[in-house]
Enzyme design. Structure first.
Site, PDB file in Angstrom:
ATOM      1  N   SER A  51     -10.963  -8.331   6.617  1.00 60.60           N
ATOM      2  CA  SER A  51     -10.092  -7.265   7.093  1.00 60.60           C
ATOM      3  C   SER A  51     -10.901  -6.216   7.833  1.00 60.60           C
ATOM      4  O   SER A  51     -11.923  -5.742   7.322  1.00 60.60           O
ATOM      5  CB  SER A  51      -9.361  -6.617   5.906  1.00 60.60           C
ATOM      6  OG  SER A  51      -8.569  -5.518   6.338  1.00 60.60           O
ATOM      7  N   ASN A  97      13.894  -4.664   9.641  1.00 63.35           N
ATOM      8  CA  ASN A  97      12.647  -5.069  10.282  1.00 63.35           C
ATOM      9  C   ASN A  97      12.558  -6.567  10.565  1.00 63.35           C
ATOM     10  O   ASN A  97      11.973  -6.974  11.567  1.00 63.35           O
ATOM     11  CB  ASN A  97      11.458  -4.623   9.430  1.00 63.35           C
ATOM     12  CG  ASN A  97      11.231  -3.126   9.488  1.00 63.35           C
ATOM     13  OD1 ASN A  97      11.665  -2.448  10.407  1.00 63.35           O
ATOM     14  ND2 ASN A  97      10.549  -2.592   8.485  1.00 63.35           N
ATOM     15  N   LYS A 134      11.452   8.621  13.101  1.00 66.38           N
ATOM     16  CA  LYS A 134      11.906   9.672  12.185  1.00 66.38           C
ATOM     17  C   LYS A 134      11.212  11.011  12.422  1.00 66.38           C
ATOM     18  O   LYS A 134      11.703  12.051  12.000  1.00 66.38           O
ATOM     19  CB  LYS A 134      11.694   9.231  10.734  1.00 66.38           C
ATOM     20  CG  LYS A 134      10.254   9.164  10.293  1.00 66.38           C
ATOM     21  CD  LYS A 134      10.112   8.892   8.795  1.00 66.38           C
ATOM     22  CE  LYS A 134      10.588   7.497   8.456  1.00 66.38           C
ATOM     23  NZ  LYS A 134      10.325   7.159   7.019  1.00 66.38           N
ATOM     24  N   TRP A 177       0.824  -1.199   0.000  1.00 68.37           N
ATOM     25  CA  TRP A 177       0.000   0.000   0.000  1.00 68.37           C
ATOM     26  C   TRP A 177       0.867   1.261   0.000  1.00 68.37           C
ATOM     27  O   TRP A 177       1.787   1.389   0.808  1.00 68.37           O
ATOM     28  CB  TRP A 177      -0.923   0.017   1.213  1.00 68.37           C
ATOM     29  CG  TRP A 177      -1.840   1.203   1.254  1.00 68.37           C
ATOM     30  CD1 TRP A 177      -2.806   1.514   0.347  1.00 68.37           C
ATOM     31  CD2 TRP A 177      -1.872   2.223   2.248  1.00 68.37           C
ATOM     32  NE1 TRP A 177      -3.444   2.668   0.717  1.00 68.37           N
ATOM     33  CE2 TRP A 177      -2.891   3.139   1.874  1.00 68.37           C
ATOM     34  CE3 TRP A 177      -1.151   2.469   3.416  1.00 68.37           C
ATOM     35  CZ2 TRP A 177      -3.205   4.268   2.629  1.00 68.37           C
ATOM     36  CZ3 TRP A 177      -1.462   3.596   4.166  1.00 68.37           C
ATOM     37  CH2 TRP A 177      -2.483   4.476   3.774  1.00 68.37           C
ATOM     38  N   TYR A 224      -5.295  -0.714  -4.482  1.00 70.58           N
ATOM     39  CA  TYR A 224      -4.060   0.056  -4.416  1.00 70.58           C
ATOM     40  C   TYR A 224      -3.732   0.597  -5.801  1.00 70.58           C
ATOM     41  O   TYR A 224      -3.345  -0.151  -6.702  1.00 70.58           O
ATOM     42  CB  TYR A 224      -2.904  -0.799  -3.896  1.00 70.58           C
ATOM     43  CG  TYR A 224      -3.083  -1.344  -2.494  1.00 70.58           C
ATOM     44  CD1 TYR A 224      -4.063  -0.836  -1.644  1.00 70.58           C
ATOM     45  CD2 TYR A 224      -2.277  -2.368  -2.017  1.00 70.58           C
ATOM     46  CE1 TYR A 224      -4.229  -1.331  -0.365  1.00 70.58           C
ATOM     47  CE2 TYR A 224      -2.438  -2.861  -0.725  1.00 70.58           C
ATOM     48  CZ  TYR A 224      -3.417  -2.346   0.089  1.00 70.58           C
ATOM     49  OH  TYR A 224      -3.587  -2.846   1.358  1.00 70.58           O
TER      50      TYR A 224
END
Length: 324
Positions: A151, A294, A216, A21, A54
Site C-alpha cells: 500500500s 455508490n 456536501k 477506516w 484501525y
C-alpha cells in the site's frame, strides 16, 4: 455489480469495495457495520478491506463480527500490517517478527482461518525488503494468506520487490493500495505503469477524497454539523481538501454530474474506474444508502467529451497539495 481481476492474479473482486477506516470499531457502530456489510453483499460487493491499525484492532473485530454467518468463500477479505500496535520497538514495521505476529492477531480478531489479501500498509526503510517478502511468502505457504500486496509504495519500491521475488522464486505481489481521486493523482505518473508491468492491480482508497467529492461541503459555507469534517477527532485528513479552489472545482463537477443525471460520487467513482489498471475503489460507509448510491457508479460510462470537461475543471487545481 461488475468484477475485475487483481493484476495478473486469478481472483476477481467487485469494482466497488467496502472499507472500514474511521467507520467501524466501537460498540455503538457495530449495528451500522452489520447493516452496511449486509447491504454490500446484497449489492454484489465481495471485497471487504480493513487494517489492524484501525482503532488498534477494534476495526477488525467489528468487521469479523459483521461477517459471521456469511460463507467464507463468498467474500474477499483483506487487512494490513505496518503501523504501531503497541509501544515496544518491534510492535511496528515490516520485520518478519511483526508481520508473523500481527497476521496471527488479525486472524484471531477477524475470526477467520485465512486472509485473502495481506497488505504491507507502507514501505519500511528499516527492514531488508527480502526479509519482508520471505515472511509474506511463508505465510502463503502456511495457508494463512492467499495473496500478498502493498500500500502506497512507489514505482521504484514495487520494481525492487518484484525483482527480488523473481530472483528468489517467491510468490508475486498482486496489488498496490494507493490513494487515488480527482485531486490526488500521483499514481498516474509512474505507479500505474510500473504496476502493470509487474502484474499488480490498484485497489484504491479515498476515491471520494474523504467525502469532499460527495458535494456536501460548499465554499464559503459552514461545515455540516454531523459531517466528518466538523469532528475534530477524525478530520485531520479532510482538512487537506477544505481549500477554496478545491471546493470551487467540486461545485463545477457537481454541475456536470447534474447534467448527466448522476450523483457527484457516482461521477467521481466512474472516473476512477475508467483506469484499466484499477481493480477496485474502496468506499467508506456509515449508512447502507451510501453503498446503494455508490455501487451504481459501475454502470456509468463517461464519454471522451465528459472526460475532457473533467480535465478542464481539474486543471484549475493541478497544484493542489495535501496539507499532511
Amino acid at each position: 455489480m461488475k468484477y475485475r481481476r487483481i493484476g495478473n492474479s486469478g481472483v476477481k473482486i467487485s469494482e466497488i469495495g467496502l472499507g472500514s477506516w474511521l467507520t467501524y470499531g466501537t460498540a455503538a457502530e457495530q449495528k451500522a457495520a452489520d447493516a452496511c456489510i449486509r447491504t454490500a453483499f446484497e449489492n454484489g460487493i465481495n471485497f471487504i478491506d480493513t487494517a489492524n491499525a484501525y482503532n488498534r484492532g477494534a476495526g477488525e473485530e467489528a468487521i469479523g463480527a459483521a461477517l459471521k454467518g456469511y460463507d467464507r468463500s463468498s467474500y474477499v477479505l483483506s487487512t494490513k500490517v505496518f503501523f504501531p500496535m503497541g509501544d515496544g520497538p518491534n510492535d511496528r514495521g515490516l520485520s518478519r517478527k511483526h508481520i508473523i505476529e500481527q497476521c496471527d492477531a488479525s486472524l484471531k480478531r477477524l475470526g477467520v482461518d485465512y486472509l485473502d489479501i495481506y497488505f504491507c500498509h507502507r514501505f519500511d526503510d528499516e527492514t531488508p525488503l527480502e526479509e519482508t517478502l520471505r515472511a509474506l511468502d511463508d505465510l502463503t505457504s502456511q495457508g494463512k494468506i492467499l495473496y500478498s500486496a502493498v500500500s502506497e509504495w512507489t514505482g521504484a519500491q514495487i520494481t525492487e520487490a518484484s525483482e527480488i521475488s523473481n530472483r528468489l522464486h517467491l510468490r508475486p505481489l498482486i496489488s498496490n493500495q494507493p490513494i487515488y481521486n480527482m485531486f490526488e493523482r500521483y499514481i498516474e505518473k509512474e505507479v500505474l505503469q510500473v504496476s502493470e508491468k509487474n502484474g499488480l492491480g490498484q485497489i484504491v482508497f479515498s476515491p471520494l477524497a474523504q467525502g469532499i467529492l460527495t458535494g456536501k461541503y460548499k465554499p464559503g459555507m459552514e461545515l455540516p454539523k454531523d459531517s466528518r469534517a466538523a469532528n475534530d477527532t477524525v478530520n485531520g485528513v479532510i482538512k487537506s481538501y477544505l481549500q477554496e479552489n478545491v471546493l470551487l472545482a467540486v461545485q463545477e463537477l457537481q454541475g456536470l454530474a447534474n447534467e448527466l443525471g448522476i450523483s457527484l460520487s457516482q461521477l467521481s467513482l466512474a472516473w476512477i474506474l475508467r483506469q484499466p489498471g484499477v481493480s477496485s475503489a474502496i468506499i467508506g460507509a456509515s449508512k447502507p444508502d451510501q453503498i446503494v448510491e455508490n455501487v451504481k457508479a459501475v454502470e456509468v460510462n463517461l464519454s471522451s467529451d465528459v472526460l475532457e470537461e473533467i480535465e478542464r475543471v481539474l486543471k484549475k487545481v493541478e497544484d493542489f497539495t495535501p496539507l499532511r
